[in-house]
Design a protein around this motif. Structure first.
Motif, PDB file in Angstrom:
ATOM      1  N   HIS A   1      24.474  85.494 -20.809  1.00  0.00           N
ATOM      2  CA  HIS A   1      25.524  84.457 -20.854  1.00  0.00           C
ATOM      3  C   HIS A   1      26.896  85.131 -20.995  1.00  0.00           C
ATOM      4  CE1 HIS A   1      26.731  80.380 -22.953  1.00  0.00           C
ATOM      5  NE2 HIS A   1      27.716  80.835 -22.183  1.00  0.00           N
TER       6      HIS A   1
ATOM      7  N   HIS B   1      31.832  79.483 -18.317  1.00  0.00           N
ATOM      8  CA  HIS B   1      30.541  80.074 -18.682  1.00  0.00           C
ATOM      9  C   HIS B   1      29.751  80.395 -17.411  1.00  0.00           C
ATOM     10  CE1 HIS B   1      30.462  78.390 -22.955  1.00  0.00           C
ATOM     11  NE2 HIS B   1      31.396  77.634 -22.402  1.00  0.00           N
TER      12      HIS B   1
ATOM     13  N   ILE C   1      25.857  81.524 -16.699  1.00  0.00           N
ATOM     14  CA  ILE C   1      24.595  81.658 -17.440  1.00  0.00           C
ATOM     15  C   ILE C   1      23.443  81.909 -16.463  1.00  0.00           C
ATOM     16  CG2 ILE C   1      23.075  80.607 -19.154  1.00  0.00           C
ATOM     17  CD1 ILE C   1      25.343  78.787 -19.985  1.00  0.00           C
TER      18      ILE C   1
END
Ligand code: AMP
Length: 140
Positions: free
Chosen positions: A41, A104, A106
């Motif tokens: 992540h 983000h 991920i």
């Protein structure tokens, strides 16, 4: 709501607190999320100060997405992911907890749900190992 530079990512950008950095260019840095919702992540953070997407300079947003793509491609390879989830939150009602624009990235594996945020930090050696893998993929 105005941007307040005294936020945790502002401090990371100024070098006041450490991070597991994987990428830097004139526009932004990318580093490992300390409470990863999956292995690898990563957060991409523009150097320009804005609270989130809503007050960001469109020119910054335009330059940011190619970096998100670069990190996403490298993360897919580095973590042998089946897919990538990209997330970006705006204001508390939108799920935002750190008020400096960030995206983000991920890595996802088939059938594996995202981990919940427990407030517990990942071990530094795990973050360092993830950062090393991602940096190698970015270099390769
Ligand atoms: P959000 O504002 O909801 O998009 O999420 C902020 C993210 O920043 C969360 O996933 C946190 O785990 C992460 N985070 C908070 N503090 C740090 C830090 N010092 N270094 C890296 N990631 C952080």
């Amino acid at each position: 709501m105005t941007y307040d530079a005294n936020n945790i990512f502002g401090k990371i950008l100024r070098g006041e607190i450490p991070c597991h950095k994987v990428y830097e260019d004139a526009l932004c840095i990318a580093f490992m999320d300390v409470m990863p919702q999956a292995q690898g992540h990563t957060l991409i953070v523009p150097k320009a100060g804005s609270r989130n997407l809503l007050d960001a300079d469109p020119a910054v947003l335009g330059a940011l997405l190619p970096v998100v793509q670069k990190i996403a491609r490298a993360a897919k390879s580095a973590f042998k992911a089946d897919g990538i989830t990209v997330m970006q939150f705006n204001e508390p009602a939108g799920g935002q907890t750190v008020f400096h624009l960030h995206v983000h990235v991920i890595p996802r594996h088939d059938g594996v749900p995202l981990r919940k945020h427990t407030g517990a930090m990942e071990a530094p050696e795990v973050l360092a190992a993830g950062a090393a893998k991602l940096k190698a993929a970015l270099a390769g």
